[in-house]
Scaffold this motif. Structure first.
Motif, PDB file in Angstrom:
ATOM      1  N   ASP A 282     -10.018   2.893  51.016  1.00 33.08           N
ATOM      2  CA  ASP A 282     -10.077   2.618  52.711  1.00 33.08           C
ATOM      3  C   ASP A 282     -10.292   1.164  52.404  1.00 33.08           C
ATOM      4  N   PRO A 283      -9.043   0.288  52.879  1.00 32.08           N
ATOM      5  CA  PRO A 283      -9.432  -0.928  52.666  1.00 32.08           C
ATOM      6  C   PRO A 283     -10.266  -2.297  53.656  1.00 32.08           C
ATOM      7  N   LEU A 284     -10.345  -0.871  54.639  1.00 28.89           N
ATOM      8  CA  LEU A 284     -11.379  -1.450  56.002  1.00 28.89           C
ATOM      9  C   LEU A 284     -12.838  -1.013  55.318  1.00 28.89           C
ATOM     10  N   THR A 285     -13.167   0.175  54.343  1.00 27.14           N
ATOM     11  CA  THR A 285     -14.631   0.532  54.541  1.00 27.14           C
ATOM     12  C   THR A 285     -14.789  -0.786  52.855  1.00 27.14           C
ATOM     13  N   PHE A 286     -14.039  -0.234  52.075  1.00 30.23           N
ATOM     14  CA  PHE A 286     -14.577  -0.386  50.632  1.00 30.23           C
ATOM     15  C   PHE A 286     -13.877  -1.429  50.558  1.00 30.23           C
ATOM     16  N   ASN A 287     -12.716  -1.915  48.778  1.00 26.41           N
ATOM     17  CA  ASN A 287     -12.472  -2.997  48.621  1.00 26.41           C
ATOM     18  C   ASN A 287     -11.210  -3.278  49.865  1.00 26.41           C
ATOM     19  N   PRO A 288     -11.676  -4.450  50.488  1.00 27.80           N
ATOM     20  CA  PRO A 288     -10.661  -4.851  51.682  1.00 27.80           C
ATOM     21  C   PRO A 288      -9.240  -5.546  51.200  1.00 27.80           C
ATOM     22  N   THR A 289      -9.138  -5.763  49.239  1.00 29.20           N
ATOM     23  CA  THR A 289      -8.056  -5.731  48.661  1.00 29.20           C
ATOM     24  C   THR A 289      -7.122  -5.238  48.613  1.00 29.20           C
ATOM     25  N   SER A 290      -7.433  -4.275  48.135  1.00 23.19           N
ATOM     26  CA  SER A 290      -6.772  -2.332  47.505  1.00 23.19           C
ATOM     27  C   SER A 290      -5.599  -2.373  49.121  1.00 23.19           C
ATOM     28  N   GLY A 293      -4.759   2.353  48.875  1.00 24.73           N
ATOM     29  CA  GLY A 293      -5.485   3.412  49.759  1.00 24.73           C
ATOM     30  C   GLY A 293      -4.379   3.618  51.535  1.00 24.73           C
ATOM     31  N   VAL A 294      -5.158   4.206  52.449  1.00 24.83           N
ATOM     32  CA  VAL A 294      -4.841   4.503  53.623  1.00 24.83           C
ATOM     33  C   VAL A 294      -5.506   3.064  54.676  1.00 24.83           C
ATOM     34  N   PRO A 295      -5.340   1.854  55.344  1.00 25.56           N
ATOM     35  CA  PRO A 295      -6.381   1.675  55.986  1.00 25.56           C
ATOM     36  C   PRO A 295      -7.340   2.703  57.071  1.00 25.56           C
ATOM     37  N   GLY A 296      -8.299   2.866  57.333  1.00 25.13           N
ATOM     38  CA  GLY A 296      -9.633   3.706  58.552  1.00 25.13           C
ATOM     39  C   GLY A 296      -9.395   5.119  58.372  1.00 25.13           C
ATOM     40  N   ILE A 297      -8.842   5.630  56.700  1.00 29.40           N
ATOM     41  CA  ILE A 297      -9.100   7.312  56.096  1.00 29.40           C
ATOM     42  C   ILE A 297     -10.273   7.392  56.780  1.00 29.40           C
ATOM     43  N   MET A 298     -11.436   6.575  56.263  1.00 32.81           N
ATOM     44  CA  MET A 298     -12.644   6.987  56.487  1.00 32.81           C
ATOM     45  C   MET A 298     -12.850   7.481  57.567  1.00 32.81           C
ATOM     46  N   ASP A 299     -12.792   6.386  59.164  1.00 37.94           N
ATOM     47  CA  ASP A 299     -13.089   7.012  60.128  1.00 37.94           C
ATOM     48  C   ASP A 299     -12.317   8.079  60.258  1.00 37.94           C
ATOM     49  N   VAL A 300     -10.898   8.465  60.204  1.00 35.78           N
ATOM     50  CA  VAL A 300     -10.103  10.255  60.408  1.00 35.78           C
ATOM     51  C   VAL A 300     -10.745  11.511  59.288  1.00 35.78           C
ATOM     52  N   TYR A 301     -11.322  10.666  58.153  1.00 42.45           N
ATOM     53  CA  TYR A 301     -12.475  11.862  57.577  1.00 42.45           C
ATOM     54  C   TYR A 301     -13.589  12.755  58.322  1.00 42.45           C
ATOM     55  N   ARG A 302     -14.584  11.338  58.659  1.00 40.10           N
ATOM     56  CA  ARG A 302     -15.654  11.218  59.618  1.00 40.10           C
ATOM     57  C   ARG A 302     -16.352  12.091  60.907  1.00 40.10           C
ATOM     58  N   ALA A 303     -14.357  11.931  61.403  1.00 40.71           N
ATOM     59  CA  ALA A 303     -13.959  12.776  62.992  1.00 40.71           C
ATOM     60  C   ALA A 303     -14.013  13.985  62.016  1.00 40.71           C
ATOM     61  N   GLY A 304     -13.640  14.645  60.330  1.00 45.48           N
ATOM     62  CA  GLY A 304     -13.138  16.010  60.547  1.00 45.48           C
ATOM     63  C   GLY A 304     -11.585  15.926  60.361  1.00 45.48           C
ATOM     64  N   ASN A 305     -10.489  15.277  60.822  1.00 48.77           N
ATOM     65  CA  ASN A 305      -9.377  15.069  60.727  1.00 48.77           C
ATOM     66  C   ASN A 305      -8.910  15.391  59.781  1.00 48.77           C
ATOM     67  N   ILE A 306      -9.212  15.009  58.611  1.00 54.53           N
ATOM     68  CA  ILE A 306      -8.731  15.187  56.792  1.00 54.53           C
ATOM     69  C   ILE A 306      -9.455  15.400  55.878  1.00 54.53           C
ATOM     70  N   THR A 307      -9.299  16.430  55.164  1.00 56.85           N
ATOM     71  CA  THR A 307      -9.773  17.083  54.366  1.00 56.85           C
ATOM     72  C   THR A 307      -9.168  16.076  53.181  1.00 56.85           C
ATOM     73  N   ILE A 308     -10.289  15.760  52.136  1.00 62.30           N
ATOM     74  CA  ILE A 308     -10.075  14.616  50.880  1.00 62.30           C
ATOM     75  C   ILE A 308     -11.107  15.569  50.015  1.00 62.30           C
ATOM     76  N   ALA A 309      -9.629  15.791  49.590  1.00 58.97           N
ATOM     77  CA  ALA A 309     -10.347  16.039  47.772  1.00 58.97           C
ATOM     78  C   ALA A 309     -10.332  15.790  46.412  1.00 58.97           C
ATOM     79  N   ASN A 310     -10.886  15.499  46.248  1.00 60.10           N
ATOM     80  CA  ASN A 310     -12.324  15.634  45.612  1.00 60.10           C
ATOM     81  C   ASN A 310     -13.076  14.821  46.810  1.00 60.10           C
ATOM     82  N   ALA A 311     -14.107  14.940  47.624  1.00 58.08           N
ATOM     83  CA  ALA A 311     -14.296  13.921  49.165  1.00 58.08           C
ATOM     84  C   ALA A 311     -15.755  12.875  48.051  1.00 58.08           C
ATOM     85  N   PRO A 312     -14.849  12.030  48.768  1.00 58.84           N
ATOM     86  CA  PRO A 312     -15.809   9.877  48.593  1.00 58.84           C
ATOM     87  C   PRO A 312     -16.917  10.647  47.578  1.00 58.84           C
ATOM     88  N   GLY A 313     -17.425   9.835  47.092  1.00 51.83           N
ATOM     89  CA  GLY A 313     -18.942  10.092  47.091  1.00 51.83           C
ATOM     90  C   GLY A 313     -19.655  11.065  45.814  1.00 51.83           C
TER      91      GLY A 313
END
Length: 474
Positions: A282-290, A293-313
């Protein structure tokens, strides 16, 4: 020259095949060597036509290469496998509980079992995952556990791969190749099948979908693209699961959810099996030059609207300094002693330990805490005096960046050569699938083999090959 008699030969004991290899040994002794040599060439042609290749980064000749395949299988009895599978499941459950804990209550840190500094100063720890639980409570949807053997009943975990473990496509293709070349073998010897892995992977991912998913979960595989070293595996698994293979530019946020572009417009995605590193998600959360990924995907993830496998972190659990605490981690979260043992590990960040390691470099294996693929390591017994001295300087400059382990007497399995069978060192990477309430482990996994005589480094990037791994039925 390494003395082969000091290593446990998994196939031959006292001049005769061991129990799991008795039927195979009888078959092999009746084979014509010329036919087997032809089969080796046949296997290479099969892999080449199928496009089963990998890239080696950082080399001038980094064209796509075939991973060498050896036609002598590595065979485990059902009882040996049962113990290994129990140990892998216990470890995977403990790692998942550990990740949930360090991103929430951090009880293991407050109990003083794992030093807080190992988390706080860990590049793989993501503060953005704090106080958040992924759908179903699963962080480690796919785990590859690297296991080595030193004796009849002596198995050790060498490292845990909880980030984006690779190699399962070779497990599947190795078996398919053996089935095509030697169908008569599989009618004579009952081997547990691994072909269900893609179906089980998809079922496991679907079971981990967000609660608000409607209907059958829509799963995609997210790849960095064709230039990634494991791209073949990404496309292979997507094809085998019957799901879409996508890149970051194929995805976007629509109405607070991730959607993929199709010929009929955008369709909501429920589960992303990502093969893109955390930093590029997510360039909006991690490396801005990436651009991967998908801009804003971490917000969608933390809202519980997507499963990322494996989880970040999850990379925190891959850390080799954390590895040294795994026996305590397993017992803390399961209340049981670890079924599979760790290799004795010296943490170079500790002054007394560092002194011991520096005094014994010629006898130890020293690894980077965040290293992988056999890079950035010193195998003391195989290193030159100059290599040891060069590594000593690196170790003194950044001691916390390294751990050291004794040189294990890794078991051997024969490979087929022009001169006949010859012992080579192997490891094993079983693949575990985790979903809410269940862990499924493919029977066998990927056996990697060091093709160079005496070498202990099995990684394909360092010249290693692979074997089919058989787990016998009862």
């Amino acid at each position: 020259m390494v003395n082969p008699e000091k290593f446990y030969d998994e196939m031959i004991g006292d001049g005769a095949p061991r129990g799991p290899y008795v039927k195979y040994g009888s078959w092999f002794s009746a084979q014509d060597a010329t036919r087997l040599a032809q089969k080796t060439q046949e296997a290479e042609g099969f892999f080449r036509r199928a496009g089963i290749t990998f890239n080696v980064y950082g080399q001038a000749d980094a064209e796509e290469r075939l991973i060498p395949f050896d036609l002598v299988p590595r065979i485990l009895s059902n009882s040996e496998w049962t113990k290994l599978a129990r140990g892998v499941e216990q470890r995977v459950r403990a790692i998942n509980a550990f990740l949930h804990d360090i991103y929430n209550r951090q009880e293991i840190l407050r109990a003083g079992i794992v030093p807080t500094s190992l988390i706080a100063q860990n590049d793989a720890f993501l503060p953005q995952m704090m106080d958040f639980t992924p759908p179903g409570g699963v962080y480690t949807h796919i785990v590859g556990t690297d296991i080595v053997r030193t004796g009849k009943d002596e198995f050790y975990v060498l490292e845990d791969n909880a980030r984006t473990p690779s190699g399962v496509s070779y497990m599947l293709e190795n078996r398919e190749t053996m089935l095509q070349m030697f169908p008569e073998l599989f009618s004579q010897i009952k081997v547990q099948r691994v072909s269900d892995y893609p179906k089980n992977l998809r079922a496991s991912l679907e079971a981990s979908a967000p609660r608000n998913c409607e209907g059958r979960p829509f799963v995609v595989v997210l790849t960095p693209g064709i230039h990634n070293s494991a791209y073949y595996e990404h496309s292979f698994l997507a094809d085998q699961m019957g799901v879409e293979l996508v890149e970051g530019h194929d995805l976007r946020i629509v109405d607070g959810k991730i959607a993929v572009r199709t010929t009929r417009g955008y369709r909501t995605v429920d589960v992303i099996y990502r093969r893109v590193d955390d930093e590029f998600l997510d360039p909006l959360t991690f490396n801005p030059t990436s651009m991967l990924g998908v801009p804003g995907i971490m917000d969608v993830y933390r809202a519980g609207n997507i499963t990322i496998a494996n989880a970040p972190g999850t990379g925190v659990a891959d850390d080799k300094a954390i590895y040294s605490y795994m026996p305590e981690i397993v017992e803390f979260y399961t209340g049981e002693k670890a079924i599979l043992k760790n290799v004795e590990t010296h943490r170079c960040s500790e002054p007394e330990t560092l002194k011991y390691v520096l005094d014994n470099l010629a006898d130890l294996v020293v690894k980077e805490v965040h290293g992988s693929g056999g890079y950035g390591m010193l195998v003391g017994p195989a290193a030159s005096r100059q290599e040891i001295e060069d590594f000593r300087a690196k170790l003194k400059a950044r001691p916390a960046n390294y751990i050291a382990q004794p040189t294990l007497s890794l078991s051997t399995v024969p490979i087929f050569t022009e001169a006949g069978l010859a012992p080579r060192h192997v490891d094993l990477r079983p693949f575990a699938l985790m979903s809410p309430g269940s862990v499924d482990i493919a029977p066998g996994g990927l056996t990697r083999v060091a093709l160079t005589e005496g070498s202990l480094v099995v990684n394909s990037s360092q010249g290693g090959g692979t074997k089919d791994t058989w787990v016998l039925e009862d």
